[in-house]
Scaffold this motif. Sequence first.
Motif, mmCIF file in Angstrom:
data_model
loop_
_atom_site.group_PDB
_atom_site.id
_atom_site.type_symbol
_atom_site.label_atom_id
_atom_site.label_comp_id
_atom_site.label_asym_id
_atom_site.label_seq_id
_atom_site.Cartn_x
_atom_site.Cartn_y
_atom_site.Cartn_z
ATOM 1 N N LEU A 65 63.218 57.177 -4.366
ATOM 2 C CA LEU A 65 63.646 55.957 -5.056
ATOM 3 C C LEU A 65 64.593 56.266 -6.202
ATOM 4 O O LEU A 65 65.583 55.553 -6.426
ATOM 5 C CB LEU A 65 62.420 55.193 -5.579
ATOM 6 C CG LEU A 65 61.530 54.531 -4.518
ATOM 7 C CD1 LEU A 65 60.260 53.982 -5.164
ATOM 8 C CD2 LEU A 65 62.293 53.415 -3.802
ATOM 9 N N ARG A 66 64.309 57.332 -6.959
ATOM 10 C CA ARG A 66 65.183 57.699 -8.074
ATOM 11 C C ARG A 66 66.570 58.103 -7.578
ATOM 12 O O ARG A 66 67.596 57.677 -8.139
ATOM 13 C CB ARG A 66 64.556 58.835 -8.883
ATOM 14 C CG ARG A 66 63.493 58.385 -9.884
ATOM 15 C CD ARG A 66 63.110 59.510 -10.824
ATOM 16 N NE ARG A 66 62.276 60.497 -10.135
ATOM 17 C CZ ARG A 66 60.951 60.503 -10.160
ATOM 18 N NH1 ARG A 66 60.305 59.563 -10.842
ATOM 19 N NH2 ARG A 66 60.268 61.437 -9.527
ATOM 20 N N GLN A 67 66.608 58.936 -6.533
ATOM 21 C CA GLN A 67 67.902 59.382 -6.014
ATOM 22 C C GLN A 67 68.677 58.233 -5.378
ATOM 23 O O GLN A 67 69.906 58.136 -5.519
ATOM 24 C CB GLN A 67 67.685 60.521 -5.015
ATOM 25 C CG GLN A 67 67.135 61.793 -5.646
ATOM 26 C CD GLN A 67 67.039 62.944 -4.670
ATOM 27 O OE1 GLN A 67 67.860 63.070 -3.754
ATOM 28 N NE2 GLN A 67 66.036 63.813 -4.851
ATOM 29 N N PHE A 68 67.976 57.343 -4.699
ATOM 30 C CA PHE A 68 68.641 56.196 -4.101
ATOM 31 C C PHE A 68 69.219 55.267 -5.171
ATOM 32 O O PHE A 68 70.332 54.744 -5.025
ATOM 33 C CB PHE A 68 67.654 55.437 -3.217
ATOM 34 C CG PHE A 68 68.226 54.197 -2.600
ATOM 35 C CD1 PHE A 68 69.306 54.263 -1.735
ATOM 36 C CD2 PHE A 68 67.684 52.946 -2.875
ATOM 37 C CE1 PHE A 68 69.838 53.109 -1.155
ATOM 38 C CE2 PHE A 68 68.204 51.797 -2.315
ATOM 39 C CZ PHE A 68 69.282 51.883 -1.449
ATOM 40 N N SER A 69 68.472 55.075 -6.264
ATOM 41 C CA SER A 69 68.958 54.207 -7.351
ATOM 42 C C SER A 69 70.216 54.785 -7.994
ATOM 43 O O SER A 69 71.121 54.040 -8.395
ATOM 44 C CB SER A 69 67.855 54.011 -8.393
ATOM 45 O OG SER A 69 67.561 55.227 -9.046
ATOM 46 N N LYS A 70 70.306 56.125 -8.086
ATOM 47 C CA LYS A 70 71.513 56.748 -8.637
ATOM 48 C C LYS A 70 72.711 56.505 -7.730
ATOM 49 O O LYS A 70 73.825 56.252 -8.203
ATOM 50 C CB LYS A 70 71.282 58.241 -8.831
ATOM 51 C CG LYS A 70 70.338 58.584 -9.964
ATOM 52 C CD LYS A 70 70.166 60.091 -10.117
ATOM 53 C CE LYS A 70 69.208 60.416 -11.252
ATOM 54 N NZ LYS A 70 69.000 61.884 -11.398
ATOM 55 N N LEU A 71 72.498 56.591 -6.421
ATOM 56 C CA LEU A 71 73.589 56.312 -5.486
ATOM 57 C C LEU A 71 74.064 54.864 -5.601
ATOM 58 O O LEU A 71 75.269 54.583 -5.593
ATOM 59 C CB LEU A 71 73.134 56.602 -4.051
ATOM 60 C CG LEU A 71 73.051 58.080 -3.642
ATOM 61 C CD1 LEU A 71 72.396 58.212 -2.285
ATOM 62 C CD2 LEU A 71 74.441 58.707 -3.630
ATOM 63 N N LEU A 72 73.111 53.934 -5.732
ATOM 64 C CA LEU A 72 73.492 52.534 -5.900
ATOM 65 C C LEU A 72 74.299 52.330 -7.181
ATOM 66 O O LEU A 72 75.275 51.577 -7.198
ATOM 67 C CB LEU A 72 72.238 51.653 -5.932
ATOM 68 C CG LEU A 72 71.486 51.446 -4.625
ATOM 69 C CD1 LEU A 72 70.241 50.606 -4.875
ATOM 70 C CD2 LEU A 72 72.370 50.780 -3.577
ATOM 71 N N SER A 73 73.898 52.997 -8.248
ATOM 72 C CA SER A 73 74.573 52.851 -9.539
ATOM 73 C C SER A 73 76.019 53.318 -9.471
ATOM 74 O O SER A 73 76.892 52.783 -10.164
ATOM 75 C CB SER A 73 73.828 53.643 -10.618
ATOM 76 O OG SER A 73 72.507 53.177 -10.761
ATOM 77 N N GLY A 90 74.169 60.304 4.544
ATOM 78 C CA GLY A 90 74.635 61.685 4.447
ATOM 79 C C GLY A 90 74.055 62.459 3.283
ATOM 80 O O GLY A 90 74.425 63.623 3.072
ATOM 81 N N HIS A 91 73.184 61.805 2.535
ATOM 82 C CA HIS A 91 72.606 62.460 1.357
ATOM 83 C C HIS A 91 71.260 63.088 1.707
ATOM 84 O O HIS A 91 70.368 62.420 2.229
ATOM 85 C CB HIS A 91 72.422 61.441 0.229
ATOM 86 C CG HIS A 91 71.749 62.007 -0.987
ATOM 87 N ND1 HIS A 91 72.393 62.850 -1.869
ATOM 88 C CD2 HIS A 91 70.480 61.850 -1.459
ATOM 89 C CE1 HIS A 91 71.559 63.181 -2.833
ATOM 90 N NE2 HIS A 91 70.388 62.594 -2.609
ATOM 91 N N LEU A 92 71.127 64.372 1.418
ATOM 92 C CA LEU A 92 69.879 65.075 1.666
ATOM 93 C C LEU A 92 69.011 65.006 0.412
ATOM 94 O O LEU A 92 69.371 65.567 -0.619
ATOM 95 C CB LEU A 92 70.150 66.533 2.035
ATOM 96 C CG LEU A 92 68.925 67.384 2.417
ATOM 97 C CD1 LEU A 92 68.261 66.826 3.671
ATOM 98 C CD2 LEU A 92 69.337 68.840 2.634
#
Length: 408
Positions: A286-294, A335-337
């Motif tokens: 969730l943290r990594q996904f939120s950074k991508l959204l930002s 594409g994000h691991l």
Amino acid sequence: MKSVVYVFDFPIVDIDPVRKFILVNSASIVLNFISLLAAFIVTYSLFFKKLSMVYIERSPKRYRVLFGLIGGILASITVLLSVLTITNIDDFHFIDALTIGLQTYFIFISLYGGGVVSGIFTLTCITAMRWLVDPSVRMAEELNCIDLIAFAITWIGLRLDLERHWRWALISTTTILLQSGFFIMKGMDLGELLLYIGSMLVVAVVMYFIMHYVIQSLEMYVYFQRNAMQDFLTKLDNLRSLHLKITRLVKRMQDTNRDYTVMIADIDYFKSINDTYGHAAGDEVLRQFSKLLSEYCPKKDILARMGGEEFCLILSSGIEKSEKIANQIREAVAGHLCTLPTQQSAFITVSFGLAGCNRDRVHTVNDMHKVMDEADQALYAAKTAGRNRVSVYQAGDSAGHSRRLGWN
């Protein structure tokens, strides 16, 4: 009967009227200084309270400059008062020293409240005012050098890894000793010097407790404000903040003829991540996904976590452009691991539901809620069609389906 007239021959004392007035009203001067300091502390608290989220996370320089200018203006008033008291630059007395010493606290507070930028502007205002109103350039230069050294001491002290009270003690004591050395060179006698040191130590203690109370109160305010309006895990806006921003957006939409797009994103098969790798791994995803959204959401637009693995974006762009952005995010996520706390890695995918709106469709907050329901229906269509895709709401799609979003 003779009358007797007694004539008393008093020595004529030539006292400058302004000097006499100042000496008689020295207590009033000190109170004026303290009142200005209190006004600056109140200003500090208002700035900190109103701009805390902006100050801490984005740190715009214009606010720091404004804060420093406010401190500089108030400090400049104290410079005018101190110039009235100082008549002889080589014969400093207690009241002269006290008025100069109190000015330094404006620099302290400015550095505390706005950092180096605010401190520099406050120091610049004090320096400029002394050169403008002081007939003795030499004294102005000497006092400005003292304040410049005090500024450096304060800046260094604030950067030290010490408890707050030890930092304040170091800053205040060092500055008082520095100023005392200057006043000794200017001919202040020992008795007045001790009175000055004692008074400034009392001021330092009082100012510390005031600042400690103000800072502690404001830190608690920021803490509760952040927890009330920010998602603890992802640091994005939470549902409560989303409601508030939607209310403001609806009012703003009536003044602009701009298209908006509501985008709801949902991580695919998120439950299996928690079941396979654990909840700590799910939190990291969730943290990594939120950074991508930002990275793809402009700062002027709205991005919030609605709960669980659902996120909401409201972009100030039409459906076509927003659909491209959604596909860019979807491809970036695919594409994000994701590196997990268990030292394992995992790929994730995400589905999007989009619905467009403008001021012709949205007149109230309830209208915006309907648009969000449409985006949620489009998301359901994307999930039904196989996930990892972007779906745009079409009238009649997934008719009757609307998950509960928590609207009142």
